[in-house]
Structure formats: C-alpha cells, structure tokens
Design a protein around this motif. Sequence first.
Motif, short mmCIF file in Angstrom:
data_model
loop_
_atom_site.label_atom_id
_atom_site.label_comp_id
_atom_site.label_asym_id
_atom_site.label_seq_id
_atom_site.Cartn_x
_atom_site.Cartn_y
_atom_site.Cartn_z
N VAL A 167 6.64 49.60 86.11
CA VAL A 167 5.89 48.57 86.81
C VAL A 167 4.49 48.46 86.24
O VAL A 167 4.01 47.36 85.91
N ALA A 168 3.79 49.59 86.12
CA ALA A 168 2.43 49.58 85.58
C ALA A 168 2.42 49.08 84.15
O ALA A 168 1.50 48.35 83.74
N GLY A 169 3.43 49.45 83.38
CA GLY A 169 3.50 48.97 82.00
C GLY A 169 3.66 47.47 81.93
O GLY A 169 3.02 46.80 81.10
N ALA A 170 4.48 46.92 82.83
CA ALA A 170 4.68 45.47 82.86
C ALA A 170 3.40 44.76 83.28
O ALA A 170 3.03 43.73 82.71
N VAL A 171 2.71 45.31 84.30
CA VAL A 171 1.45 44.71 84.74
C VAL A 171 0.45 44.67 83.61
O VAL A 171 -0.31 43.70 83.46
N HIS A 172 0.43 45.71 82.81
CA HIS A 172 -0.51 45.77 81.70
C HIS A 172 -0.27 44.64 80.71
O HIS A 172 -1.22 44.14 80.08
N ASP A 173 0.97 44.20 80.57
CA ASP A 173 1.27 43.07 79.69
C ASP A 173 0.92 41.74 80.37
O ASP A 173 0.19 40.93 79.83
N ARG A 174 1.44 41.53 81.58
CA ARG A 174 1.13 40.36 82.40
C ARG A 174 1.70 40.62 83.79
O ARG A 174 2.87 40.96 83.91
N MET A 175 0.89 40.41 84.81
CA MET A 175 1.28 40.90 86.13
C MET A 175 2.62 40.37 86.61
O MET A 175 3.37 41.06 87.30
N ASP A 176 2.97 39.14 86.25
CA ASP A 176 4.22 38.59 86.77
C ASP A 176 5.44 39.24 86.16
O ASP A 176 6.55 39.07 86.68
N TYR A 177 5.28 40.01 85.09
CA TYR A 177 6.41 40.74 84.52
C TYR A 177 6.85 41.89 85.43
O TYR A 177 7.98 42.38 85.31
N ALA A 178 5.97 42.33 86.31
CA ALA A 178 6.28 43.49 87.15
C ALA A 178 7.09 43.13 88.40
O ALA A 178 7.87 43.95 88.89
N TRP A 179 6.90 41.94 88.93
CA TRP A 179 7.56 41.60 90.19
C TRP A 179 9.09 41.63 90.11
O TRP A 179 9.74 42.11 91.05
N PRO A 180 9.72 41.16 89.03
CA PRO A 180 11.18 41.27 88.97
C PRO A 180 11.67 42.71 88.99
O PRO A 180 12.76 42.99 89.52
N ILE A 181 10.88 43.62 88.43
CA ILE A 181 11.26 45.04 88.45
C ILE A 181 11.30 45.55 89.88
O ILE A 181 12.23 46.25 90.29
N LEU A 182 10.28 45.19 90.65
CA LEU A 182 10.22 45.63 92.04
C LEU A 182 11.33 44.99 92.88
O LEU A 182 11.93 45.66 93.73
N ALA A 183 11.58 43.73 92.64
CA ALA A 183 12.65 43.05 93.38
C ALA A 183 14.01 43.69 93.10
O ALA A 183 14.83 43.86 94.02
N LYS A 184 14.24 44.07 91.86
CA LYS A 184 15.51 44.73 91.52
C LYS A 184 15.62 46.08 92.21
O LYS A 184 16.71 46.46 92.68
N ARG A 185 14.52 46.81 92.27
CA ARG A 185 14.54 48.10 92.97
C ARG A 185 15.03 47.92 94.40
O ARG A 185 15.81 48.71 94.92
N VAL A 186 14.52 46.88 95.04
CA VAL A 186 14.85 46.65 96.45
C VAL A 186 16.29 46.19 96.61
O VAL A 186 17.05 46.75 97.42
N ARG A 187 16.70 45.20 95.87
CA ARG A 187 18.02 44.61 96.10
C ARG A 187 19.16 45.53 95.69
O ARG A 187 20.30 45.36 96.16
N THR A 188 18.91 46.51 94.85
CA THR A 188 19.97 47.43 94.44
C THR A 188 20.15 48.58 95.43
O THR A 188 21.04 49.42 95.24
N ILE A 189 19.33 48.64 96.47
CA ILE A 189 19.56 49.56 97.58
C ILE A 189 20.50 48.84 98.54
O ILE A 189 20.13 47.79 99.11
N PRO A 190 21.72 49.32 98.73
CA PRO A 190 22.73 48.56 99.49
C PRO A 190 22.26 48.08 100.86
O PRO A 190 22.55 46.94 101.25
#
Length: 433
Positions: A167-190
Amino acid sequence: MGLHRILLAFIVAALPATAQEVTFLPHDDARAAIGRLLFYDPILSGNRNISCGTCHHHDTFSADALSLGIGEGGAGIGAKRNAGQGDDAIRKRVPRHAPALWNVGAVEFTHFFHDGRVSRSDSYGNGWDSPAEEWLPPGLPNLLAVQAIFPLVAQFEMAGNPRENEVAGAVHDRMDYAWPILAKRVRTIPAYGAMFVDAFDDVYEAADVTIAHVGVALADFMNVEWRSLDAPWDAWVAGDADALTPAQDRGRSLFFGGAGCSTCHSGPLLTDHGFHAIGLPPFGPGRTRRFDPMPRDVGRMSETDDLNDAYRFRTPSLRNVALTAPYGHNGAYPTLEGIVRHHLDPAGSLASWTREDAALPDAPWLAAIDFVIQDDEREMARVAGKLDIAPVPLTDGDVADLVAFLHALTGGDSRYGRLGRPDRVPSGLPVDR
C-alpha cells in the motif's frame, strides 16, 4: 406568559437554526453496519496495525486526546498511546490534531480536514476537489465518503512508509494506485464480501467491491454513529428555561453577545464552516509543502495558494467540545479555559504559551523537530501578524461562565455513539481497546 419567557422566546427567535433543522446525508443501516467493522479493522492500514478507530475511538469520544496524532507504528489509544519501539516506531508525528467526528454527516459541511482540502468542486470534472485531483475513484456519492478514503493512504496515519508494504509503495507512486489494493484486501475476506453483496445493489459478487463501496460504508457509519444534538443547550433553545445553570446562562449571553464567539461559532453545529487565523502556537513537524524550508503549517493557503489564506484553519464545530480536549488544529491547549483565553487575547497567549501545554507522547528521536519552529523568529512573527480576531477584555468570572456554557454543548446518551465499538472484526486482527 411571564416576562422571562417572553424574553426567552424573543431571544430564541433571533438565534440560528435549531438542532431539529439539521439535515443529514441519507444512509443505509446495512452499509453502516459494515462501516462500523471497517472503522475498527486494521485491514485498511498498510501494515495492518492501525484503524480509523485508533485515532477516533469511542473511549475518547471520536477524537484521540493527543495534540498531534500518533499514527502508524504507535501503540495504545488516547492519552496512553505511545510512539512505538524499534523498527516499528513512528518516523513522524501526524502534523495536526485528530478532529472529533460529531455530526459530520450533516449536509451543511462543505469542507473536511483542518485546511479544507476535500470539498465540493468541478475543478477536476468529478464533483470534488481533493488531493487525488482527477484520479479520485468514481462512485463516491457525497463529501463524507470522499473524505473517508484519504486517511487510508496517508503515510504517517495509516499507509506506512515506502518499502514496508504494498500500500505504501503504491501511494509513493500515486495515491490512487493504493485504493484497489485495500479494496481487494476487504472483499477477499468472505464475511465482508457477503455483507457487501447484501448491502449494495451494484455489488453482485465480492469481486465487485471497490474502494468507493468501502468509502460509502465508512461514511454511513460515521453519519449515524456520531450524531449528537441532545445537549442542555438544545433543550434551552427548544424552550426549557431551566435547562442551563445560572453560570451556563451567563456564558450563553457572553457567547452570543459581548465575547463575540458566535461570529464564527454560529448555527446549530456552532461553526460557520469558514477559515480563520487565530494565532495558535505552532509546533510539531508542520504540514509542509515540498518547498517549505521549515516545519511550518500555513493552513488553508497550502490548498489555495492564496496569501490571504495564510495560517487560516477551518472553524470546528463545538458540539461535545468539553469531551474532546486538547484544542486547536494542533491541540495547543489542554483545557477549555486555555483555548477560551487564547481567543480573548491571541497575541498575548501566543507569546506566553509554554511547551508543557502540548500533549505529545514521548519520542526522543523526534525531540529536535517538535519545537524547532518556536525558535524561528520570522515564522513566529508571521503567525502573530495574521490574526482574524481581536482581543476582548473579560474578567476571570466571565471566562468561567463561557467555559460553563461550552459544557452545556455536551450531548446526553448520544455522546457514547449508537452502535459502539465492535468486539471483533472479520479480518481477525485485534481491535483497539
């Protein structure tokens, strides 16, 4: 009707809108239930070690009891939160005080954050002005939902430092790159995936969950959880002449009269939603821009680039203010009396402020930065020279009455929230207690 009640009716008629006239954003209870879990789930932080609730906890009435927040890397909650240890220790204090969340779902809010960096605007073609500019994810229906996703990608709040996590690595590139990572974390929890399918009409399967759905859930929770409009003040405005103590009533008269407080703290939420410079003592790392040569915080100007906005910060709502010390955009004053006296004599209070007033958990490795701005004569002069409020001579008794009135803005049972803190969250990560 007695003379007292006639006068009371006249005064009430002249006051701003009553609490009953506050309009809140629409919400959905099922989405709010998801938001409650996400609010306290560290799964939304880069290193899975901090949640929204860490700095906006029920035990501290939606704030954190610190002058400057201790974000990613710290441990504990409220005044007992520490700066962490070893490799996990914080690298920087959060530059500003964690604001309380009371009534943030009211539609009258036009800006969020102390500098108003999230607001309504067509500047980027998406309806919002935000740090994400044109890269803000689509599907965010209101200002509160927009605001909700930004702490998740703030380095020193929840994202963490580059190279620590994806997440931090994606933010360092551009903040909107991080949000899909977080969304995937959430939705993959059944459990989360199933709840989103049930609560959102446009989510047919867990894979459809985006950060916009997460933002809506968080916003719906904050909207319903932190409503507080049942203070003694509200009873008085509704016509109960005995709702305020004599000291509170004297303070009310000063607040809306000679003390001039209602010039900025007006309306049912006790804020004009504007930006004002009041000369609060600067300290901490500052919210610096790329070219700032010192750890300063120029407030609203950092967003507008307008010199007229220098050192101006958003007027906070005073609802439940007695519960959410310390006070000011950087928590400079630990007591209501202190912040009241500052407003009455801003230049004098700025000059006499002491570093002991700051509630900063011990972090020796940051000591060289914490108060360095206080030794910069030019910056201190700039802060002192930009004041939107003038001195008001009041007695010690008057100050005590004003403080008493501010206590009359404390809600009843609403101060504890409605749904409360969950005991556990679907990720299985620990919930701050």
